[in-house]
Design a protein around this motif. Structure first.
Motif, PDB file in Angstrom:
ATOM      1  N   ASP A 280     -28.051   9.205 -47.657  1.00  0.00           N
ATOM      2  CA  ASP A 280     -27.140  10.174 -46.978  1.00  0.00           C
ATOM      3  C   ASP A 280     -26.026   9.381 -46.399  1.00  0.00           C
ATOM      4  O   ASP A 280     -26.343   8.400 -45.593  1.00  0.00           O
ATOM      5  N   PHE A 281     -24.791   9.833 -47.026  1.00  0.00           N
ATOM      6  CA  PHE A 281     -23.705   9.107 -46.563  1.00  0.00           C
ATOM      7  C   PHE A 281     -22.783   9.963 -45.619  1.00  0.00           C
ATOM      8  O   PHE A 281     -22.099  10.983 -45.916  1.00  0.00           O
ATOM      9  N   ASP A 282     -22.820   9.737 -44.282  1.00  0.00           N
ATOM     10  CA  ASP A 282     -22.073  10.716 -43.297  1.00  0.00           C
ATOM     11  C   ASP A 282     -20.701  10.164 -43.149  1.00  0.00           C
ATOM     12  O   ASP A 282     -19.749  11.262 -43.054  1.00  0.00           O
ATOM     13  N   ASP A 283     -20.224   9.167 -43.544  1.00  0.00           N
ATOM     14  CA  ASP A 283     -18.823   8.746 -43.088  1.00  0.00           C
ATOM     15  C   ASP A 283     -18.306   8.058 -44.354  1.00  0.00           C
ATOM     16  O   ASP A 283     -18.718   7.204 -45.165  1.00  0.00           O
ATOM     17  N   ALA A 284     -16.949   8.217 -44.401  1.00  0.00           N
ATOM     18  CA  ALA A 284     -15.933   7.411 -45.281  1.00  0.00           C
ATOM     19  C   ALA A 284     -14.865   7.089 -44.556  1.00  0.00           C
ATOM     20  O   ALA A 284     -14.237   7.634 -43.539  1.00  0.00           O
ATOM     21  N   VAL A 285     -14.073   5.688 -44.885  1.00  0.00           N
ATOM     22  CA  VAL A 285     -12.868   5.193 -43.894  1.00  0.00           C
ATOM     23  C   VAL A 285     -11.854   4.994 -45.187  1.00  0.00           C
ATOM     24  O   VAL A 285     -12.024   4.723 -46.201  1.00  0.00           O
ATOM     25  N   TYR A 286     -10.727   4.793 -44.401  1.00  0.00           N
ATOM     26  CA  TYR A 286      -9.680   4.314 -45.047  1.00  0.00           C
ATOM     27  C   TYR A 286      -8.747   3.916 -43.916  1.00  0.00           C
ATOM     28  O   TYR A 286      -8.574   4.368 -42.846  1.00  0.00           O
ATOM     29  N   CYS A 287      -7.535   2.685 -44.279  1.00  0.00           N
ATOM     30  CA  CYS A 287      -6.926   2.128 -43.185  1.00  0.00           C
ATOM     31  C   CYS A 287      -5.587   1.706 -43.996  1.00  0.00           C
ATOM     32  O   CYS A 287      -5.591   1.049 -44.992  1.00  0.00           O
TER      33      CYS A 287
END
Length: 933
Positions: A280-287
């Motif tokens: 279960d993947f709650d979060d995704a990120v980008y910077c």
């Protein structure tokens, strides 16, 4: 409405809740308190001006107040306040030994309930008691007055057959009463695990009775430990029919109509970074770089779009509170279609998300942020291991695989370094802990336990999530919208006082006075991190802090050093995060979200979190016991993880399993528990055991029923005083012991010094080191290292007396060396007396100048005269021969005592360090070894 009713201090609240408001509970209690006497029902109706149409509803409210322990009825059927009758209400907390306590609702000291009182109640029941006196420890002791509420409806346990009567022994050891199985229901076999439904609660004269409603299987069946934990801790594991029906109606992909009002971020290369086994993947990120700072986007699964407040899915999610992660099995907060599918930010598919879009300066401060709903497209499902390989290990293959994503991953790493500096400046506490992972075989049992290595990729994601959570709490606080905050208060005055007392023993102090900040803890942790006792100090500091909970009252987060903090980043697996999402959406829509009583919701979510932790601990403990049950008798090394009044808990190295060394296994002494120092201290010897002490133990027993592991102490830590004494003794007697001790001077396995006196002897010039005999292993033949062991363990008193008699006949300089050698060598010598008895004569003739070594095993013995020191009965005869032999070498015999009484025994005794079979060669080598030191 009459003036009497309008005098209710909570009239407005009741009017808002009901069309025809009744007197509030508080007002009823107030009227009874003012009257000062118990009132009958008609008297209460008159006092509160209850109308005829309200009587039935008023009676229901009084019954509810009775159920909650706010009112009581006496034998005359009159209502009274429990406090006025010196009655105390609270929750019963049982103990496996049959007694229990009443945890008071008013927060007062717990009331002891003896086994007689506990016959009528079970763990978790609510009851009213009257203080009847004090127990033998001075604690208030109660007498049961009334059971308000029964907490146990179903109980899981094992079936026993006692003389033809079937019983169920509850798995929850706090339920100390066995349950009789009633006729009817399912037919279990003895030894099986079952669930019983209580049809009769316990009374003063009868055990509880239950009907078997579920047979789970045999105790050792694969996965049984999880089935037991689910029922023991009352964890919901089946979704309601309403939730199942609602889930079935949900789509499998994002629909066009779901795009309404959302920003399109599908072109942005967002990625998820999780563990290898995550589903279960709650979060995704980008910077990305933005001037001198960074733009960080944290996209969180928009669960609130699919789980509508008040529907069946929402009710089930609230009841569960959070997902529970067992080894090899997950009990999700949401059905799998949502948790692993529609809400999970899986790669290469469109997903709905709530986005925290943050601009962070070069010094780690959040310059500004905004929240908005969006549609995202995860470009990759990455793992911590893969990211660490690419960024920190510079693995060429991994970097080539992730080449399109490397620029933004490197931006994330740069931002991570900036946030770390901000964290240190803020003064957040960073405790180092070791997490473990179980590797299972095909049968579902532990094959091995390995440490879970936490690399910088873990910390990178953690810092991103912290930034998003802080922005969420700030957003809700600025907009004055109620929410559940994650609060963590500082240490209580009592714990702080104990911590300061403990640190003072190490010459350390905690800054901050009566109200230390997280920065004070962090500063001290940094100061002690390189000390050998750093783990001990960190553990005690951690235990001085309180547990984090959920609450609508924002008091900040002490450990993270935040003025406001909430959970926003895991709505798939935590209900408080789902509430925060709904609150943020309400603010964005310029409305307000009212889920109910925020305080009650916070208490419930805190309870479900603890419940999940306890259930997981139970399962892990059972699996560890199963893993260890075939290793009984083996020895391990470990560290003391806790000191308690009844013993020590020891965590084993490498396999990360904990067990108990009972206080009776610590040695021949009375040990007292020092709570401030987290230690057990011996009254007579002064020996102490404290947190992080290194010990060697033997596995004695594994109890699968109670999931307990028992150890026996093999070797424990030394006191600083003992170490100094041993060092001094070794310095003064090393040569004498090495010369006289021969074989037995070798250090046996598992030895330790003890400050005890040897068997009665003439005073020696140097106090001999106390020794502990090796029980089975003989000492190595050519070792010159003096042994350190305990003379307490010498059990052959007759042998000690023979030695004392023999030594008394010898010159003092000789007898002192004999005492040292003999106490050290006694165990090995006793076992080898007969085999070594034949050698002394031949050896003695070749070394007449050292003749006194034969009777005394000390100064002048030839190479192998000391081989029979244990045969004390022959010593007098040898002692008589010694003068005659000594006369044959007058020069050496007379010069040695006069010129070098300390060197003579060293030179002489080295001659006896080799077996009699190679007498002359061994004597030569021994003398050479003695000169060489």
């Amino acid at each position: 409405m009459s003036p009497v009713r309008r005098a209710d201090p909570f009239f407005e609240r009741e009017s808002a809740k009901y069309d025809y408001p009744l007197p509030s509970r508080e007002y009823i209690e107030q009227v009874l308190a003012e009257r000062g006497v118990p009132l009958s029902f008609p008297a209460l109706v008159d006092a509160l001006d209850i109308q005829g149409s309200e009587v039935e509803h008023f009676e229901r409210r009084l019954r509810a107040m009775e159920r909650d322990g706010q009112l009581l009825r006496n034998r005359r059927d009159a209502y009274l306040l429990p406090d006025k009758a010196d009655l105390i209400r609270g929750r019963v907390e049982g103990h496996p030994d049959g007694y229990g306590f009443l945890v008071r609702d008013d927060g007062g000291p717990d009331v002891f309930l003896g086994p007689k009182e506990m016959r009528e109640v079970l763990h978790g029941d609510r009851a009213i008691v009257r203080i009847a006196g004090q127990d033998r420890r001075g604690r208030p002791e109660g007498k049961l007055v009334e059971v308000l509420e029964r907490a146990n409806r179903r109980v899981v346990g094992r079936v026993l057959n006692e003389h033809g009567v079937l019983l169920v022994v509850p798995e929850n050891r706090r339920l100390a009463q066995d349950i009789l199985i009633a006729p009817g229901g399912k037919k279990p076999e003895p030894g099986q695990v079952v669930t019983v439904e209580l049809v009769e609660q316990p009374t003063r004269y009868a055990q509880p009775i239950g009907r078997v409603v579920e047979v789970l299987g045999n105790y050792a069946d694969p996965g049984m430990e999880i089935e037991i934990a689910l029922r023991k801790h009352e964890l919901p594991f089946d979704f309601s029919p309403e939730a199942v029906a609602e889930t079935r109606k949900l789509p499998t992909t994002v629909r066009k109509k779901d795009w309404a009002g959302r920003e399109d971020l599908t072109a942005l290369p967002l990625v998820t970074i999780d563990g290898e086994t995550a589903k279960d993947f709650d979060d995704a990120v980008y910077c990305e770089r933005q001037g001198g700072g960074y733009r960080l986007i944290v996209a969180i699964a928009d669960v609130s779009h699919y789980v509508v407040a008040g529907n069946g899915l929402d009710k089930d999610a609230y009841e569960r509170g959070n997902s529970v992660y067992f080894p090899r099995r997950v009990i999700p907060m949401l059905p799998e279609k949502l948790s692993n599918g529609l809400c999970s930010l899986n790669p290469q598919v469109e997903r709905l998300a709530m986005v925290a879009d943050m601009n962070i300066s070069g010094n780690g401060a959040v310059a500004n942020y905004r929240f908005y709903p969006a549609v995202i497209f995860s470009h990759a499902r990455l793992t911590y291991t893969k990211v660490a390989a690419a960024l920190y290990e510079k693995d060429a293959a991994t970097r080539a695989e992730l080449e399109p994503l490397l620029p933004q991953l490197e931006n994330l790493d740069q931002l991570f370094r900036v946030l770390l500096k901000a964290r240190a400046k803020r003064g957040a506490i960073d405790f180092e802990t070791t997490e473990t992972r179980m590797i299972f075989n095909d049968n579902g049992k532990i094959e091995r336990i390995v440490p879970e290595v936490r690399n910088d990729a873990h910390r990178l994601i953690e810092e991103c999530m912290l930034a998003a959570n802080v922005c969420a709490s700030d957003f809700l606080a600025k907009n004055e919208h109620p929410a559940l905050y994650r609060i963590h208060e500082g240490p209580t005055p009592e714990k702080l006082e104990k911590l300061r007392g403990f640190l003072a023993e190490f010459g350390l102090s905690l800054g901050g006075g009566d109200e230390p900040r997280a920065a004070d803890y962090a500063k001290l942790l940094e100061k002690v991190k390189d000390r050998p006792d750093a783990q001990l100090l960190q553990t005690v500091m951690l235990r001085s802090l309180r547990q984090a909970v959920y609450s609508p009252d924002n008091v900040g987060h002490f450990g993270l050093a935040y003025e406001a903090y909430t959970h926003f980043t895991s709505p798939i697996r935590r209900y408080p995060d789902l509430l925060v999402h709904r609150a943020i959406k309400a603010v964005l829509a310029r409305s307000e979200y009212h889920p109910g009583d925020w305080e009650d919701i916070g208490l419930h979510c805190s309870m479900t979190e603890r419940r999940a932790d306890e259930a997981t601990r139970d399962v892990v403990a059972w699996l560890k016991c199963y893993f260890m049950q075939d290793r009984v008798g083996e020895e391990f090394t470990g560290s003391v993880s806790a000191a308690v009044p009844f013993g020590l808990f020891v965590a084993l190295d490498d396999i990360f399993i904990e067990g108990l060394v009972h206080i009776s296994e610590l040695g021949s002494d009375y040990f007292n528990y020092d709570e401030t120092r987290h230690a057990l201290v011996g009254q007579r010897t002064g020996k102490q055991f404290r947190l992080s002490d290194r010990v060697r133990i033997q596995l004695m027993r594994v109890d699968m029923q109670t999931t307990k592991i028992d150890f026996r102490l093999v070797e424990g830590p030394l006191l600083a005083q003992e170490k100094a004494e041993v060092a001094q003794q070794e310095k003064g007697t090393q040569k004498a012991v090495a010369a006289v001790g021969g074989k037995a001077a070798t250090k046996p396995a598992a030895t330790k010094p003890a400050a005890t006196k040897p068997a009665a002897t003439k005073p020696a010039a140097t106090k001999p080191a106390a020794t502990k005999p090796a029980a089975t292993k003989p000492a190595a033949a050519n070792s010159k290292k003096p042994v350190k062991a305990s003379a307490e363990k010498v059990s052959d008193k007759a042998f000690a007396k023979e030695m004392a008699a023999e030594v008394a006949r010898l010159p003092e300089a000789v007898s002192s060396e004999l005492v040292v050698a003999e106490v050290v060598r006694q165990p090995a010598a006793k076992s080898a007396r007969k085999t070594k008895a034949a050698a002394p004569g031949a050896v003695a003739e070749k070394a007449p100048a050292k003749a006194e070594k034969a009777p005394a095993k000390a100064e002048k013995a030839p190479a192998k005269a000391e081989k029979a020191p244990a045969k004390a009965e022959k010593a007098p005869a040898k002692a008589e021969k010694a003068p005659a032999k000594a006369e044959k070498a007058p020069a050496k015999a007379e010069k040695a005592p006069a010129k070098a009484p300390a060197k003579a025994p060293a030179k002489a005794t080295k001659a006896a360090s080799k077996p009699a079979a190679t007498e002359s060669a061994a004597a030569s080598k021994s003398r050479k070894g003695s000169r060489g030191g």
